[in-house]
Design an enzyme around this catalytic site. Sequence first.
Site: not given
Length: 782
Positions: A669, A677-680
């Site tokens: 991350y 928006q949490l994104h990997l």
Amino acid sequence: MGVPIFGTNLLGKEMEGEDCHQSSKEGRDDGGKGILVILVGAPGSGKTTFCDHVMKNAHRPWTRICQDTIANGKAGTKAQCLKSASEALKDGKSAFIDRCNLDREQRADFVKLGGSKVDVQAVVLDLPARLCISRSVKRTGHEGNLQGGKAAAVVNRMLQKKELPKLSEGFSRITFCQNETDVQGAVNMYSALGPLDNLSSGCFGQKNTDAKVQLGIMKFLKKVEVPDSRVSDPNSFADSIPKQEVEKDVSCLGTENSSIPVSNVDKNFTKGKDVMGGSSHGAVTANDIQTLAFPSISTADFQFNHENASDIIIEKVDEFLSKVENVRLVLVDLIPGSHMLSLVRAKAAQKHIDSKRFFTVAGDITRLYTESGFRCNVIANAANWRLRPGGGGVNAAIFSAAGQALEIATKKRAETLSPGSSVVVPLLPNSPLYEREGVTHVIHVLGPNMNPQRPNCLKNDYIKGCKILREAYSSLFESFASIERTQSIQKEGRWICASDSHDNPVDYSCSDQCPEGEQKVKRGDCFESERNKKYKALPLEPVLKDSECGNSNSHTVTSEVCEQKNKKATEGAKKVWQSWAQALYQIAMYPDQHKDNVLEKSDDIVVLHDLYPKAKRHLLVLSRLNGLDQLSDVQKEHVWLLRAMHSVGLRWAERLLSDDASLIFRLGYHSVPSMRQLHLHVISQDFNSPHLKNKKHWNSFTSAFFRDSVDVIDEVEKLGKAPVNDDDKLLSMELRCHRCRSAHPNIPRLKAHISNCQARFPSALLQNGRLVCAPSKEMGDS
DNA sequence: GTTCTAGAAC
DNA sequence: GTTCTAGAAC
């Protein structure tokens, strides 16, 4: 066996050779007859595979006749199959009839093709339903287009109508296969048959298949007066079962010793369309029995122990039935003979649960009425916490069967559900589930989760798990009872709708476009306003007034939703994201509107290609959890999500590695992402991309600004949060090779270097699975 | 996040 | 003159 044998067969074909000795284990009792083998088996039982295997090694000419492909590769008719079979036999070939042929009627015309020159035999692929369903669901490109989700219901339905062949139908031989070994044996036997060989007559391989028939239920169903038409008497529990099918369908009932007097049934079961369709009576009569069909909660995807779960079901069912009269409960499982059904059935008998009021049924919970005649006016859904469709299993089936209106109506009542709670959602009369099945309410219920890849995993803490499962069933049954109470009050004329609602009933089909504040109708009233227009003039009854949280039917969810709403209100000021930074958020919230970009979608996750990849392969695994914008928002309660994201990311990395084993991936991350928006990031370490243009790009993936997914998970587990390295200096640092750490004056020079640098990665990256490479590859060892 | 572009660096 | 960076705008 297995040696080609030649001769002249009875159909007049010239054959070579002379060795016509008995070649099969079963022995040849007739010379050179054609053989017509009627395969009998559900979709997924392996009929086509059986034919293929025999024909591959056959020593006599075979032809496979498949209704799904007989019309130039497309599905044809039974008549075409018959014609084709007849021609093949006349032509000296033997033939397989590759269709289900599950009942006598389907087989009869084919049996008639037999005669002095043709022996008709059956091969019964009587494999476990679970196996057939599992194969059907998984397969793709099936000739009959039976695959995926719909396959399970179809297979299940067909199996319930299965009628094993008998010699008396005209077969000279029937070979039963009940497992893979039997199937292989039969394949070997048929492939070994030479043109003049045949197999002995009789039934072979049949083990004791007598399904335990529940006499009590049979008696009950036989006693039921079967109406001439459903419309004339829609009231009975089993009213839609045609007489000739009653016996067959009984096998799907799990209750032992049930003997429901017909009078009970007719009086007590909810009155189908009369009740639901807005007739002049418009309400359930006092004698009507509310029936709740529910799946076993938490024992499928949530991997809850079956023994514990079945104990709790029995305990809670017993408790509920002893407290509440005039209700029935039906435990439903798609697969006949499922472990849970068997356990619950046995324990119910042991505990002497009233078999007139508690049933176990194998079937599709969304088609209980049309398929089995079970009139259940309320069904429970093993929901997910987001109360979203999809995910497979009961949840997907119910949302799909009820139409989009259920999704919208659900969202109006609750945004999320916590383990151990439930929420009632009334269906509109135009919902397919309502119209077809007579289901007036769906109760979403969420149980405890033991699956580490699902939210709120309890890590095998069964003390907590059992407590939550008890709460879930209590909540479910209380919700169910609340419907009963509501309807009783309606019946007495005390149920009232908000004043506007009668003239302006909510049209769920468009209500997603209506701003929340403009909704004129109070939640919970919509359905009743449709059903009970005759009460529209009466004043509002305080006891039924909606709570501020918008839940009228289930008190169990009220506190839950309020809590969530309050929590949201008290949250501190969050970072404001510019419009350009919202793109991922939009995809996460509305993935169906971005289908072209989405590689994979689940309830919790979306996978997509990074629009501006900074390497040969660069994917984003996007959380769909609303409100979780970035790493700094992550808390301990999100560990499950981080794990799920990592797992999905890893799976994609492995997939990409299978295309190009030279790649090496890193999953992580950005400490401070640009996009909401949490994104990997799943990014290959070549960084070979024209989109990698500046220092910020480089440093965001190669400095401490990039937080490895494995570390983030560890830290959140231990510390309850994910420390981020948000120092701006990290992004403006000098440009250093991520492998050899050499410094470079600018991006072009750096890129020139990394295109050739094969140095071993820094040791920190080589540990703890931070880098992912093909199994055989040594990372940068050259 | 990207694009554009002025101005620094070469 | 060309290449590259970095800040503003979106």
